[in-house]
Scaffold this motif. Structure first.
Motif, short mmCIF file in Angstrom:
data_model
loop_
_atom_site.label_atom_id
_atom_site.label_comp_id
_atom_site.label_asym_id
_atom_site.label_seq_id
_atom_site.Cartn_x
_atom_site.Cartn_y
_atom_site.Cartn_z
N ILE A 1 0.87 -1.18 0.00
CA ILE A 1 0.00 0.00 0.00
C ILE A 1 0.91 1.22 0.00
O ILE A 1 2.01 1.18 0.56
N HIS A 2 0.45 2.31 -0.61
CA HIS A 2 1.32 3.45 -0.82
C HIS A 2 0.48 4.68 -1.05
O HIS A 2 -0.68 4.57 -1.45
N PHE A 3 1.06 5.85 -0.82
CA PHE A 3 0.38 7.09 -1.22
C PHE A 3 0.38 7.16 -2.73
O PHE A 3 1.42 6.96 -3.37
N ILE A 4 -0.78 7.47 -3.28
CA ILE A 4 -0.89 7.60 -4.73
C ILE A 4 -1.46 8.98 -5.03
O ILE A 4 -2.27 9.50 -4.26
N ASP A 5 -1.03 9.57 -6.16
CA ASP A 5 -1.42 10.93 -6.55
C ASP A 5 -0.83 11.95 -5.60
O ASP A 5 -0.05 11.61 -4.71
N ARG A 6 -1.21 13.22 -5.83
CA ARG A 6 -0.58 14.26 -5.02
C ARG A 6 -1.59 15.32 -4.63
O ARG A 6 -2.71 15.33 -5.13
N ASN B 1 -3.60 3.67 -1.34
CA ASN B 1 -4.25 2.64 -2.15
C ASN B 1 -3.27 1.54 -2.49
O ASN B 1 -2.08 1.66 -2.25
N THR B 2 -3.80 0.46 -3.05
CA THR B 2 -2.95 -0.62 -3.52
C THR B 2 -2.74 -0.44 -5.01
O THR B 2 -3.39 0.38 -5.64
N TYR B 3 -1.87 -1.22 -5.57
CA TYR B 3 -1.71 -1.25 -7.02
C TYR B 3 -2.94 -1.98 -7.58
O TYR B 3 -3.42 -2.94 -6.96
N PRO B 4 -3.46 -1.54 -8.75
CA PRO B 4 -4.65 -2.22 -9.27
C PRO B 4 -4.42 -3.73 -9.37
O PRO B 4 -3.38 -4.16 -9.86
N VAL C 1 3.25 -0.93 -6.53
CA VAL C 1 2.53 0.20 -5.94
C VAL C 1 3.50 1.32 -5.56
O VAL C 1 3.14 2.50 -5.61
N GLY D 1 2.93 4.94 -6.90
CA GLY D 1 2.87 6.02 -5.93
C GLY D 1 3.88 7.11 -6.23
O GLY D 1 3.57 8.30 -6.16
N THR E 1 2.85 8.88 -9.74
CA THR E 1 1.68 9.75 -9.74
C THR E 1 1.92 11.05 -8.99
O THR E 1 1.11 11.96 -9.06
#
Lengths: 827, 211
Positions: free
Chosen positions: A177-182, A189-192, B57, B61, B64
Motif C-alpha cells: 500500500i502506498h500514497f498515490i497521486d498528489r 491505495n494498492t496497485y490495481p 505500488v 505512488g 503519480t
C-alpha cells in the motif's frame, strides 16, 4: 535495561516549567509522555520511525535560539531544551492543524466503526478549535474499497498520517500500500489488482488513528463503548502474544494486540487476530458425545450424552485394559493448569508413560533441555548474530518474525540461515545458505572446523560465517524443524554439536503449537514428569500427590501409532489433537485408529480424528477459560475468561478434575485453587510461581528458570541420496487447512493451495514442464501432480507445503525413515 | 510480460547500474517507459518494480506524484497553454478558446486522430514572453492564434515547427515522452562512483574535500 535517570548520558529538559529527565536520543514526544505530558499526535507511533507527517504535535521548543514551533515527534531531546506545550502559539498551531485535518474528513462519526475510540475524535475534543470555518464541499471517494480480503479502506476518512504505509514498508516488509497521486488527491491505495496480501495487514487497522481502515470481521458489529475488554494471551502459536479480547453480549468480537516490550510490541498476525471467529462458530462441540452401540461393521454414529455417562464410559474403557496399553496424544492447546492435571491422570493415576503432546513435528524434550535457554529479547540483542536452523519464522511464528526483522534492519543483528529452503528472512540474511536436507550436522561440523562432506561452494560460505561467529559474543540460535518429511534428529544433532562448539550460544526453540512449551513443562512428554525432570528424579516429589508413577519411559507419538498397528494399544486419548490432519504419516495414523478399541477425544471441533472417536468430551477454548500459558521462552502469562463456552462444554481442567474424582474418589485436587497449589508443590521449575495469582502478572509475563541438563543422542545414519532420486522437503505456510482457520470466515480462503516445487534444471533434465503430470513415488505411496518450476528450490529436492488442498503430500512420507527420497515418473 | 523493448531494456539495466541502490533508478526508468510508449502503462510499472527491486505500488505512488508522468494515453503531441496571470493578461484566454475550437477537443482530452492532447498549464515561468504555449514541453513565446495554427499545420504535415519556437531550434519535434533528442551516455570510466550508503564510514566525502 539501564536506569536512564541515573545514567551519565541522561538529558535534562524543561517541559512546561517542570524539569524532567530524558534518555539520550529519545524523541521529545515520547519523553514528554513518559513524564506525564501528553502531546497530541496522529502519525507518531513509538514502534515505527518518525515522519512528521501530520504536524499535530507542534510545540514551542527553545534550544537556546528562542522558542519556535517544531514537531515534537521529529526532535530528539537535547540538554537544557525548554518546551512549552501549553503556550498560546502552540495551542493556536494545534487548533489550526486540526481544523485543516477536518476540512476533508467527513463527520460521519455516528456510523463510523472507529467512533468512540477514535484518536481524531478524542483529540479534536481535547485540542481542537470547536468550530470549523470550512463551508465548501468535502472530498468524496467510492465508499469502502477492500485493500485485501479482510481490510477495508474508506479513503475520505484518511488523514494521510503514513502509519499504515510505514507499517507495511518498515515493519512487515510488504510494501503493497502506498500514497498515490498528489496534493488534494493524495490517497492510500494498492496497485490495481494487487491486494495488500500481507500476513500482518490487520495491524494497520489497529494503528489507523481514524476510521479509514477497518477489519471486515468487526465492521458494524459493535460500538467500542459496548465492548468489555480483558487482557489475555494468544494461545494460537507459541510466541504467546499479548492480546486484548473484546466481547459484547457474550460473543467475542475482536482481538487487538497489546504492546508488550518483551514479546509482540503490539503486533499480531492476521491469523491470530481473526481466529476468534472460529471460537464462536456454530459448529463448535457443545456437549459430550458417545457412539451408539451399533451392529459390528456398520459406521459409528455419534449421539449426545450426559457428562456423567461420558465419564463413566471413560473410566470403564480405562479399567478394561492395562496402563501400558493406554496412550495420550496432544495437549498443546490446553492451559498449563489443565496440562498438569491431565499429566497427573495419565501418569499418576492411570500409570502410563505413553504420553506425548508433540505430533512428531517438534523436538525431543531431552535435547531442548540440554541447550542454553534464550528469550526473544536476548535473540534480538542489538549487534548480535542469529543463526536460523530450520523453520521459516514468517510462516510459523509471525510475531517473532517481526521482531527478528526489526533486529536485523534496525539493530544491526546479523542473520545466518542454514536451511534447505528459502525463508521469509532470506533477503535480509547476511549469509543465506541452502544446506541440503539431512545435512544440518555436516554444516555445523564445517562451522566448527571439522571435516564435512558438503559441497565446496557451501563450505566457502560457511568459512565466511565462521569469521562472523568468532568476532561476536552474542550468538542465538533459532531451532526449528527444517522439514516435516525428515526425522527431528537431523536438526537435534546439529544443535547439540553447535552447543558444544559455541558453549555460550543460547537457543530459542521454534516449537510452534500453542502451549507446547507448557505441555513439556507439565510432563506431557514420554519420560518426563512435571517440572521437566525424568521419571526417576521426579517420582519422590510426587509420592504424596500421585497414587502411582510410571517407571519406564513410554512411547513417542510415532511409536504409539506403530505399537497400535501391532495391536498393543487399546485406548487412545486425544487431547485436542487431530493426528489424521496433523501427523506427517497419515496412513500410519489411519491404520492405528482402525486397530484401537476405544478412542477418546477432548476437543472443540469435530475434526477428522474426533469423528472416529468413541467418547467425545466438549472443551472450552482460550476465550472461555482462566489459566496460564507458557511461551517458547518459558514466559508464563495469564489467559483470561471473556465469554461462556457453548452448551455444556467445559474447560479442560474442569473435565480433568471431574475425571480424577471418577477414577480415584477423594483424590485431590478438587478445586482450581488446590490444583494451582499442587503444581507449585510438585514441579521444581514452578516452585516459586503462584498459579492462583496468575492474573496479577503484568503484560510482560514471568520467565521461568528451567535449568539445563546434559544429554546424549545416538547418531542416526542418514542414507545417501541415490542418483535420480529427489529428497522431499515439507514446510508449513501461514495459512493451511487447519481446523481453526477452516472455521473462521476471515481466514478460510487464504490458504495458498498445493504447490509442489522443483528446480527448473532438474525438470528440464527429466523432460518435464509445468504442464506435465508426473507421478511422485515414495516408499509408502505415490501421488499424481504437476510440478512448479522454482529456481530457489535446491537441486535434487522437491519442496511442498504442508496441509494444503490438492494432492495429499503425506502419502509420500514414511515416518520410520530419517529422510524421504522420491522418484519422479513422467506420465 | 516484459514491457521494455530489447534496446530499452539494455538502457534500463545500464541506468540501474549507475546507482548503488537500485530503487534510485525509479524515476529515470519512468521517463524511459514514457519515452517508449508515450505514457506509463501497467506492464511498464510492473517491469520497473522488478528492475528496481521495489513493488508495483511504490512505482505507481512515486510516478503519480509527478505531473509530467501520464498514466493515461496521451497524443503524440502534448499541447499546454499557460493561463496564469501574465499570460492571461496578454490574451491566454483567447488562445485557450482558439485551441479548443481549432483542435475540436476539450481541455484534458486527446484529438480523435491521436495526434494532440490539450491541457491547461500552470505558470511555465516565461512571464516576460507571455502568452505562452508549449508542445511536448518546447516553448512558443508571445503566442497568437495564428502562430498556433501554423504550428498545427506543420505538425499535421509531419514537419517540425520548432523553428517558430523560442529557441531558434532547427531540429525535429520528438514525440511525447522523449525528454531529449540526445541520449545521455555515461561511460563506466565517467561514472560518479557513488558508494552504497552502508559502505560509507565517517563523514560524507564532500566534507573531507571542503576541509
Amino acid at each position: 535495561m539501564t536506569d536512564i535517570t541515573s545514567a551519565e548520558t541522561a538529558v535534562s529538559i524543561t517541559v512546561d516549567g517542570k524539569k524532567v529527565t530524558a534518555k539520550p536520543g529519545e524523541l521529545l514526544i515520547d519523553a514528554c509522555e513518559r513524564n506525564g505530558t501528553y502531546i497530541p499526535r496522529f502519525c507518531h507511533h513509538s514502534r515505527m520511525q518518525p515522519v512528521g507527517m501530520c504536524r499535530m504535535c507542534l510545540v514551542e521548543i527553545d534550544t537556546g535560539r528562542g522558542p519556535a514551533l517544531q514537531p515534537s515527534c521529529m526532535i530528539e531531546c537535547s540538554n537544557e531544551m525548554v518546551v512549552d506545550t501549553q503556550s498560546k502559539k502552540t495551542i493556536k498551531a494545534q487548533e489550526g492543524v486540526l481544523e485543516f485535518l477536518l476540512i476533508n474528513h467527513p463527520l460521519d462519526c455516528p456510523i463510523c466503526d472507529k467512533g468512540g475510540e477514535c484518536p481524531l475524535q478524542d483529540q479534536t475534543m481535547a485540542f481542537g478549535p470547536g468550530e470549523s470555518r470550512f463551508i465548501e464541499e468535502k472530498r468524496t471517494y467510492r465508499k469502502p474499497i477492500p485493500v485485501n480480503e479482510n481490510v477495508f479502506l474508506d479513503r475520505e476518512r484518511c488523514v494521510l498520517c503514513d502509519r499504515c504505509t510505514r507499517f507495511a514498508d518498515q515493519v512487515a516488509g510488504d510494501s503493497l500500500i502506498h500514497f498515490i497521486d498528489r496534493g488534494n488527491k493524495t490517497q492510500v491505495n494498492t496497485y490495481p489488482d494487487q491486494p495488500f496480501s500481507s500476513y500482518f495487514s490487520g495491524n494497520t487497522v489497529q494503528i489507523c488513528p481514524v476510521g479509514a481502515l477497518t477489519a471486515a470481521p468487526f465492521r458494524f458489529k459493535a460500538r467500542p463503548w459496548d465492548l468489555t475488554e480483558v487482557e489475555s494471551t494468544s494461545t494460537f502459536d507459541s510466541v504467546g502474544n499479548r492480546i486484548s479480547v473484546q466481547e459484547s453480549r457474550d460473543r467475542v468480537l475482536r482481538f487487538t494486540g497489546v504492546d508488550s516490550d518483551s514479546v509482540n510490541w503490539g503486533w499480531l498476525t492476521d491469523k491470530e487476530r481473526f481466529i476468534f471467529e472460529a471460537y464462536s462458530n456454530e459448529n463448535r462441540l457443545s456437549g459430550p458425545l458417545t457412539t451408539n452401540e451399533v451392529a459390528e461393521g456398520s459406521q459409528k454414529h455419534a449421539v449426545a450424552t450426559s457428562w456423567s455417562e461420558a465419564y463413566e464410559k471413560f473410566v470403564k474403557a480405562i479399567n478394561e485394559t492395562t496402563p501400558e496399553r493406554i496412550a495420550v496424544i496432544g495437549g498443546s492447546r490446553l492451559t498449563n493448569e489443565a496440562q498438569y492435571i491431565w499429566s497427573k491422570i495419565a501418569k499418576g493415576i492411570i500409570g502410563t508413560d505413553n504420553v506425548d503432546a508433540q505430533l512428531d513435528d517438534g523436538f525431543s524434550p531431552e535435547v531442548l533441555l540440554s541447550l542454553n535457554p534464550s528469550t526473544i529479547d536476548k535473540t534480538c540483542k542489538p549487534g548480535g548474530v542469529i543463526i536460523l536452523l530450520g523453520a521459516d519464522p514468517k510462516e510459523e511464528l509471525g510475531a517473532l518474525y517481526l521482531r527478528l526483522r526489526h533486529a536485523i534492519l534496525q539493530d544491526q543483528c546479523k542473520l545466518i540461515e542454514l536451511t534447505p529452503t528459502k525463508t521469509g528472512l532470506s533477503q535480509l540474511a547476511t549469509h543465506s545458505i541452502r544446506v541440503p536436507p539431512g545435512k544440518t550436522l555436516e554444516a555445523v561440523k564445517a562451522l566448527s572446523g571439522e571435516p564435512s562432506e558438503l559441497e565446496d561452494d557451501i563450505l566457502k560460505e560457511l568459512t565466511k560465517v565462521q569469521k562472523i561467529i568468532k568476532n561476536n559474543d552474542s550468538i542465538s540460535v533459532l531451532l526449528g524443524r527444517t522439514s516435516l518429511a525428515e526425522t527431528s534428529s537431523i536438526v537435534e544433532e546439529g544443535a547439540i554439536k553447535l552447543q558444544e562448539y559455541l558453549p555460550k550460544a543460547s537457543f530459542l526453540p521454534l516449537l510452534r503449537r500453542g502451549n507446547i512449551n507448557g505441555a513439556i513443562d507439565m510432563g506431557l512428554s514420554p519420560g518426563l514428569l512435571p517440572g521437566r525432570c525424568d521419571l526417576e528424579e521426579g517420582s519422590d516429589k510426587l509420592q504424596n500427590y500421585w497414587p502411582t508413577c510410571p517407571t519406564h519411559k513410554g512411547f513417542k507419538t510415532k511409536e504409539m501409532f506403530e505399537a497400535a498397528t501391532d495391536g498393543q494399544i487399546d485406548v487412545l486419548i486425544l487431547l485436542a489433537a487431530d493426528p489424521i490432519m496433523d501427523f506427517p504419516d497419515s496412513q500410519l495414523v489411519q491404520e492405528a485408529l482402525d486397530r484401537i478399541e476405544t478412542v477418546i477425544a477432548v476437543d472443540i471441533f469435530a475434526t477428522d480424528s474426533v469423528l472416529q472417536a468413541d467418547i467425545v468430551l466438549a472443551a472450552a477454548t482460550a476465550t472461555e477459560i482462566e489459566g496460564s500459558f507458557t511461551n517458547l521462552e518459558g514466559r508464563i502469562s495469564p489467559i483470561r475468561k471473556s465469554v461462556t463456552p457453548p452448551g455444556t462444554a467445559r474447560p479442560d481442567w474442569m473435565i480433568a478434575l471431574d475425571l480424577v474424582q471418577y477414577l480415584v474418589p477423594n483424590l485431590g485436587p478438587s478445586t482450581f485453587k488446590e490444583l494451582c497449589e499442587e503444581i507449585s508443590l510438585v514441579s521444581g521449575i514452578h516452585k516459586d510461581f503462584d498459579f492462583s495469582k496468575v492474573e496479577q502478572i503484568d503484560k510482560e509475563g514471568v520467565v521461568l528458570n528451567r535449568g539445563k541438563n546434559k544429554t546424549q543422542t545416538s547418531l542416526i545414519k542418514i542414507p545417501k541420496q541415490k542418483a535420480n532420486s529427489f529428497r522431499l522437503v515439507v514446510t508449513r505456510s501461514m495459512y493451511d487447512k487447519g481446523v481453526l482457520s477452516a472455521h473462521s470466515s476471515a481466514l478460510k480462503g487464504l490458504a495458498p493451495g498445493s504447490r509442489i516445487k522443483a528446480n527448473p534444471k532438474d525438470m528440464e533434465k527429466l523432460g518435464i514442464t509445468s504442464d506435465s503430470t508426473v507421478r511422485l513415488i515414495g516408499l509408502k505411496g505415490e501421488i499424481q501432480t504437476r510440478l512448479t518450476p522454482d529456481p530457489e528450490t535446491t537441486r535434487g529436492t522437491i519442496h511442498a507445503l504442508w496441509n494444503q488442498d490438492g494432492p495429499d503430500i503425506r502419502k509420500l512420507i514414511d515416518s520410520s525413515l530419517p529422510v524421504n527420497d522420491l522418484k519422479i515418473e513422467k506420465i | 510480460m516484459a514491457f521494455f523493448n530489447e534496446e530499452n531494456e539494455e538502457i534500463a539495466k545500464e541506468i540501474v547500474g549507475r546507482y548503488p541502490v537500485a530503487r534510485s533508478a525509479l524515476i529515470p526508468l519512468l521517463h524511459l517507459a514514457q519515452e517508449q510508449e508515450g505514457w506509463i502503462t501497467k506492464p511498464a510499472m510492473e517491469q520497473i518494480a522488478e528492475l528496481t527491486d521495489t513493488t508495483s505500488v511504490e512505482v505507481l505512488g512515486t510516478g503519480t506524484f509527478y505531473e509530467m508522468f501520464k498514466f493515461h494515453p496521451v497524443g503524440k503531441y502534448l499541447i499546454k497553454v499557460c493561463t496564469n496571470i501574465s499570460c492571461q493578461l496578454l490574451g491566454a484566454d483567447e488562445l485557450f478558446e482558439h485551441v479548443k475550437t481549432a483542435l475540436d477537443v476539450e481541455e484534458g482530452s486527446t484529438t480523435e486522430d491521436g495526434l494532440f492532447t490539450f491541457e491547461e498549464a500552470e505558470c511555465v515561468a516565461a512571464c516576460t514572453e507571455a502568452p505562452c504555449f508549449t508542445v511536448n514541453y518546447r516553448y512558443f513565446h508571445r503566442a497568437t492564434p495564428e502562430l498556433f495554427d501554423e504550428v498545427v499545420v506543420d505538425l499535421k504535415a509531419g514537419e517540425s515547427p520548432l523553428s517558430k519556437g523560442c529557441a531558434d531550434d532547427q531540429g525535429v519535434m520528438p514525440k511525447h515522452g522523449t525528454l531529449s533528442r540526445v541520449r545521455q551516455q555515461i561511460p563506466k570510466t565517467r561514472s560518479a562512483g557513488i558508494k552504497h550508503p552502508e559502505e560509507i564510514k565517517g563523514p560524507p566525502s564532500w566534507i573531507e574535500e571542503v576541509v
